[in-house]
Design an enzyme around this catalytic site. Sequence first.
Site, PDB file in Angstrom:
ATOM      1  N   CYS A  44       0.794  -1.275  -0.045  1.00 14.60           N
ATOM      2  CA  CYS A  44       0.073   0.096   0.036  1.00 14.60           C
ATOM      3  C   CYS A  44       0.678   1.371  -0.060  1.00 14.60           C
ATOM      4  O   CYS A  44       1.398   1.658  -0.998  1.00 14.60           O
ATOM      5  CB  CYS A  44      -0.915  -0.020   1.015  1.00 14.60           C
ATOM      6  SG  CYS A  44      -2.381   1.111   1.023  1.00 14.60           S
ATOM      7  N   HIS A  51      -3.639  -6.414   1.752  1.00 15.77           N
ATOM      8  CA  HIS A  51      -3.413  -6.167   3.252  1.00 15.77           C
ATOM      9  C   HIS A  51      -4.126  -7.584   3.777  1.00 15.77           C
ATOM     10  O   HIS A  51      -4.172  -8.481   3.005  1.00 15.77           O
ATOM     11  CB  HIS A  51      -4.366  -5.166   3.757  1.00 15.77           C
ATOM     12  CG  HIS A  51      -3.727  -3.772   3.473  1.00 15.77           C
ATOM     13  ND1 HIS A  51      -2.627  -3.243   4.167  1.00 15.77           N
ATOM     14  CD2 HIS A  51      -3.989  -2.758   2.846  1.00 15.77           C
ATOM     15  CE1 HIS A  51      -2.268  -2.064   3.752  1.00 15.77           C
ATOM     16  NE2 HIS A  51      -3.115  -1.604   3.174  1.00 15.77           N
TER      17      HIS A  51
END
Length: 243
Positions: free
Chosen positions: A94, A193
């Site tokens: 990310c 994630h």
Amino acid sequence: MKLTIGHMYPDLLNLYGDRGNIITIKRRCEWRGIDAEIKSITIDTNTDFTDIDILFLGGGSDREQKIVSDDLTLKRAKNLKSAIEDGLTLLSICGGYQLLGKYYLSSDGNKLPGIGALDIYTIAGNKRMIDNIIIDASIDGKTFKMVGFENHSGKTFLQNVKPLGRVIYGNGNNGEDGMEGAVYKNTFGTYLHGPVLPKNPEFTDMLIKKALDRKYGKNQLEPLDDSFEHLTQNAIIKRFAKK
């Protein structure tokens, strides 16, 4: 054998339980009798990355990313880029993934510089991409499915780098081109994630093997019983892949 796992900015880039990635690498090493040491790398830590075998760079809020961006670009860019070129095994997720690129262009026109290690750039999108995600990953001629959870509004576009995989379900890099993540040498960027590594043992072992091969020469990893991990992975695939 011993591997040193570098955790960059654990005090700043610590969203979404991504410390679980560090724990997973360490456990899968230890189950095979490989000594694994975790080294925290903060703004106050001096390192040229020559003592690191696997490096992890996670995600954070906009405020934390600005702090990290300044530290990366002003203090660490040269050494980190050199380590990446030398084959350091690196997982970035990310915000960390974005910071390895050229820049992040915010919605108000501000350009947050990255270190330019990956030939990618990110622009702010007008919607948040939040969902489970499934991809067909392709690394070193091996193809396997990976699952995770994404939560980002930034839209990342690849230039002269390969994607980590093709999106089966979810948004991926930008919600437009069907690609997810980036691969350059032994550096991997992704929006998965979850944390991503406990759910994807094949990917975890690939990172470990790359680090061992770089440090000790070609190695074969002892197989582990991943039946529980595959149950979790298959449940997500079964639920979302056909939507």
